[in-house]
Motif scaffolding. Sequence first.
Motif, PDB file in Angstrom:
ATOM      1  N   VAL A  16      22.537  38.411   8.833  1.00 13.39           N
ATOM      2  CA  VAL A  16      23.005  37.470   7.833  1.00 13.39           C
ATOM      3  C   VAL A  16      21.815  36.936   7.038  1.00 13.39           C
ATOM      4  N   ASP A  17      21.912  36.990   5.732  1.00 13.56           N
ATOM      5  CA  ASP A  17      20.869  36.490   4.848  1.00 13.56           C
ATOM      6  C   ASP A  17      21.175  35.019   4.532  1.00 13.56           C
ATOM      7  N   ALA A  53      20.315  33.587   1.035  1.00  9.28           N
ATOM      8  CA  ALA A  53      21.251  33.901  -0.050  1.00  9.28           C
ATOM      9  C   ALA A  53      22.441  32.944  -0.019  1.00  9.28           C
ATOM     10  N   TYR A  54      22.979  32.709   1.170  1.00  8.33           N
ATOM     11  CA  TYR A  54      24.091  31.756   1.291  1.00  8.33           C
ATOM     12  C   TYR A  54      23.643  30.350   0.909  1.00  8.33           C
ATOM     13  N   MET A  97      26.943  38.018  -5.970  1.00  9.14           N
ATOM     14  CA  MET A  97      26.881  38.249  -4.523  1.00  9.14           C
ATOM     15  C   MET A  97      28.058  39.097  -4.050  1.00  9.14           C
ATOM     16  N   HIS A 145      26.999  42.992  -0.023  1.00  7.76           N
ATOM     17  CA  HIS A 145      26.155  42.768   1.161  1.00  7.76           C
ATOM     18  C   HIS A 145      26.614  41.571   1.991  1.00  7.76           C
ATOM     19  N   TYR A 146      27.640  40.879   1.529  1.00  7.19           N
ATOM     20  CA  TYR A 146      28.008  39.603   2.148  1.00  7.19           C
ATOM     21  C   TYR A 146      29.492  39.569   2.477  1.00  7.19           C
ATOM     22  N   SER A 147      29.818  38.742   3.433  1.00  6.73           N
ATOM     23  CA  SER A 147      31.210  38.529   3.798  1.00  6.73           C
ATOM     24  C   SER A 147      31.914  37.766   2.676  1.00  6.73           C
ATOM     25  N   LEU A 157      31.383  33.852   1.591  1.00  6.87           N
ATOM     26  CA  LEU A 157      30.957  33.485   0.247  1.00  6.87           C
ATOM     27  C   LEU A 157      31.885  32.433  -0.368  1.00  6.87           C
ATOM     28  N   THR A 208      31.446  29.121   1.531  1.00  8.02           N
ATOM     29  CA  THR A 208      30.157  28.495   1.212  1.00  8.02           C
ATOM     30  C   THR A 208      30.194  27.836  -0.160  1.00  8.02           C
TER      31      THR A 208
END
Length: 146
Positions: A2-3, A6-7, A32, A37-39, A43, A46
Amino acid sequence: MVDLAAYAGLFAAAFIAATLLPMQSEAVLVAMILSDHYSLAALVLTASIGNTLGAAVNWLLGRYIETFREKRWFPVGPQKLEKAQNWYRRYGRWSLLFSWLPIGGDALTVVAGVLKEPFWIFLALVFIGKAARYAVLAAATLGIVG
């Protein structure tokens, strides 16, 4: 992996966008999502939490800004403040579902504080409106709607 940075960036963009400061969180969210690359759920959640907490800053400003109403530097004239308060009284707390609107949405959250809307009701309604907006934006980005 997990990045978190980014979040955190998305959270910050959404938070700032909900305050009286200019910022675009939608572009960050779309970028994003498109990066794949992200859930998606993470996203949207967040961005929704960040934007809601940014609106809470406006509520707090509204809650305590009245003490400065007579100061020369006060940003809103008495007539404009009274007009906004009358509008909020007319349409009530349900108007907070539209706090995501680019024009007038931030003012709604400030006036809710001025008129002492209970904080937990404020948070719930603002979160619902903002989460729905980000969910629709995510769906449109993925071509699910629109």
